[in-house]
Design a protein around this motif. Structure first.
Motif, PDB file in Angstrom:
ATOM      1  N   SER A   2     -26.578  50.092 -54.724  1.00 36.12           N
ATOM      2  CA  SER A   2     -27.264  48.617 -53.970  1.00 36.12           C
ATOM      3  C   SER A   2     -28.516  48.392 -53.970  1.00 36.12           C
ATOM      4  N   ARG A 142     -19.382  56.537 -47.136  1.00 41.33           N
ATOM      5  CA  ARG A 142     -18.932  55.054 -48.796  1.00 41.33           C
ATOM      6  C   ARG A 142     -19.787  55.620 -49.582  1.00 41.33           C
ATOM      7  N   GLU A 144     -21.562  55.181 -53.589  1.00 40.89           N
ATOM      8  CA  GLU A 144     -21.378  53.752 -53.911  1.00 40.89           C
ATOM      9  C   GLU A 144     -22.649  54.497 -55.829  1.00 40.89           C
ATOM     10  N   TYR A 158     -23.098  59.058 -51.886  1.00 37.62           N
ATOM     11  CA  TYR A 158     -22.616  58.590 -50.421  1.00 37.62           C
ATOM     12  C   TYR A 158     -23.788  57.990 -49.598  1.00 37.62           C
ATOM     13  N   ASP A 176      -9.717  57.211 -53.972  1.00 39.49           N
ATOM     14  CA  ASP A 176     -10.424  56.189 -54.044  1.00 39.49           C
ATOM     15  C   ASP A 176      -9.655  55.271 -53.321  1.00 39.49           C
ATOM     16  N   SER A 180     -10.801  51.027 -56.399  1.00 40.37           N
ATOM     17  CA  SER A 180     -11.735  52.561 -56.500  1.00 40.37           C
ATOM     18  C   SER A 180     -12.635  52.082 -57.410  1.00 40.37           C
ATOM     19  N   LYS A 181     -13.667  52.568 -56.127  1.00 40.48           N
ATOM     20  CA  LYS A 181     -15.228  52.473 -56.483  1.00 40.48           C
ATOM     21  C   LYS A 181     -16.081  53.551 -57.965  1.00 40.48           C
ATOM     22  N   LYS A 184     -15.091  52.191 -60.942  1.00 40.40           N
ATOM     23  CA  LYS A 184     -15.407  51.513 -61.839  1.00 40.40           C
ATOM     24  C   LYS A 184     -16.953  51.993 -62.275  1.00 40.40           C
ATOM     25  N   LEU A 185     -17.206  52.497 -61.321  1.00 37.25           N
ATOM     26  CA  LEU A 185     -18.928  53.798 -61.308  1.00 37.25           C
ATOM     27  C   LEU A 185     -18.844  54.228 -62.875  1.00 37.25           C
TER      28      LEU A 185
END
Ligand SMILES: Cc1cc2nc3c(=O)[nH]c(=O)nc-3n(C[C@H](O)[C@H](O)[C@H](O)COP(=O)(O)OP(=O)(O)OC[C@H]3O[C@@H](n4cnc5c(N)ncnc54)[C@H](O)[C@@H]3O)c2cc1C
Length: 436
Positions: A2, A142, A144, A158, A176, A180-181, A184-185
């Motif tokens: 974040s 979650r 990230e 997470y 996911d 999907s995260k 993307k990552l």
């Protein structure tokens, strides 16, 4: 990470080591976790939500999924949960409604579609996985960030309510879903196929005299509606033409309610329950796929690798089939600590790519058909199945061809490995099971 949180300010709650870290507790993730756990593989399943209740969820299990569950001895117990079996469909013809048994010519123990709340299904699968001490489920987790070392994915970070956590893993699997995260990552960009339809998704209450169909379809006034019996209420998917939502809103709620009532008069009084637009979210229908489903240390399966259209209600089944293939190909190596090569991950994609592309081509075609049906239903004449198609619907053998494709797809997998090496959950003393 974040942007508002600096690394040193983050509360790190713990680092866990596991063999396989699965991100996303949908059908793909839950099934893969169970299948690997049965083979004695250390598995951690991370699910962003605190429960399995979700508004945008499908509910259909086809024969392929039921046969897979049967192979691992779970089908009969699953069918003890609340469900409906659907095999008969009614279509409008120029001579009136025509009912037929889609699966009459299919050779399977499960010649029907099981309609069951997906949340119950996921609870059932994860409860089963919990019987194995090498399985860990973390809800409200979650993901990230990916942990990477010299280009190899080594796990994830997470966020939970109590802060950041880290799972280090030999293999990370992204399950996911469509947004999907993990995808993307990892820097993967899906190839999208344009879709001519969108879906309004809402629920209405049940009433005594409602139709008895667990899955009912109605077409007219530029709308194609599917009603799914969720026992406490009806889930309604209403197909509109892509980009048509603005027009639907501009025409007003009253107009929509009247159109819905004209198309599905059996439910007419219930559409009065729709009093605000926020009760009627629009789902942008998408079909997409990744060119490559893997990187060193990372595999993507299910909707994360190939977003499915709701058409045909097959996405759950393809997610489950992906999980079976991933477990067949990777389970033994993961269980025995044999190093995984990227070619092992590529093998999962190789086995699943053709079936996925075939069903997506079918869905793309079906969507065009639905769009043209929706367009035609706007006109004077009511929508009807073409005359030439009715004899086909009467012929069990001919009908078995599309029924088989819908139920199994191409190259439907079976649970291959693990039968000999299974960890017997029942034999594991409770005291040795990990706390949850
Ligand atoms: C409205 C609608 C209706 C549908 N109807 C049907 C139907 O009737 N039958 C059918 O077979 N298919 C249906 N589909 C398609 C089907 O739902 C999907 O193809 C299927 O759910 C894909 O399964 P999955 O496990 O890959 O992903 P999902 O089911 O999407 O599961 C992904 C999971 O990952 C979790 N997650 C997401 N991000 C993170 C994160 N960062 N960290 C941790 N967890 C995360 C999510 O909370 C979710 O639980 C429908 C789809 C839609 C949108």
């Amino acid at each position: 990470m974040s942007p508002s949180v600096q690394p040193r300010e983050r509360i790190e709650r713990g680092v866990e080591e596991t063999t396989c870290c699965i991100v996303g507790g949908g059908p793909a993730g839950a099934m893969l976790a169970l299948l690997l756990a049965r083979q004695g593989v250390e598995v951690t399943l991370l699910e962003a939500h605190k429960d399995f209740e979700r508004y945008f969820r499908g509910d259909t299990l086809h024969a392929s999924a039921m046969e897979i569950l049967d192979e691992i001895g779970l089908a009969d117990r699953l069918l003890e949960l609340q469900h409906a079996k659907v095999s008969h469909f009614t279509v409008p013809t120029r001579d009136g409604p025509f009912a037929f048994d889609l699966f009459a010519g299919l050779k399977t123990k499960f010649p029907y579609i099981v309609v069951m709340a997906q949340s119950r299904f996921l609870e059932f699968i994860t409860e089963e996985a919990k019987r194995y001490p090498n399985f860990r489920l973390v809800m409200g987790a979650r993901v990230e960030e990916l942990l990477e070392e010299r280009g190899v994915v080594r796990g994830v970070r997470y966020r939970k309510r109590d802060g950041w956590h880290e799972v280090r893993a030999t293999l990370t699997v992204g399950t996911d879903g469509r947004f999907s995260k993990v995808r993307k990552l990892a820097g993967f960009e899906p190839i999208k196929t344009s879709s001519p339809i969108d879906v309004l998704w809402f629920r209405v209450s049940r009433s005594e005299g409602d139709p008895r169909e667990a899955l009912a379809a109605r077409v007219g006034s530029g709308l194609f509606m599917v009603f799914i019996d969720r026992f406490d209420y009806w889930q309604v998917g209403c197909t509109i033409l892509k980009g048509g939502y603005k027009g639907v809103r501009a025409a007003g709620l009253d107009r929509l309610r009247r159109s819905l009532a004209a198309v599905a008069p059996e439910w007419a009084d219930r559409f009065d329950e729709l009093t605000e637009w926020k009760q009627i979210p629009v789902l942008s229908v998408e079909i997409s796929r990744l060119k490559r489903w893997h990187r060193l240390g990372l595999l993507l399966i299910g909707d994360a690798a190939h977003v499915m259209s709701p058409l045909g209600g097959v996405g759950i089944n393809y997610a489950i089939q992906d999980a079976v293939v991933a477990s067949n190909v990777l389970g033994e190596k993961l269980g025995t600590g044999t190093p995984l090569r990227e070619r092992d991950l590529a093998e999962v994609q190789r086995r699943r790519e053709l079936p996925t592309r075939a069903i997506q081509a079918f869905q793309a075609l079906g969507q065009k058909g639905v769009a043209s049906g929706v367009l035609r239903s706007k006109g004077e004449g009511a929508f009807a199945v073409p005359r030439f198609a009715v004899p086909l619907l009467r012929n069990r053998r001919l009908l078995a061809i599309p029924a088989r494709f819908l139920s199994f797809g191409l190259l439907s997998p079976h649970v291959e490995v693990g039968k000999a090496t299974l960890t017997q959950a029942a034999d594991v003393p409770l005291s040795s099971r990990s706390p949850r």
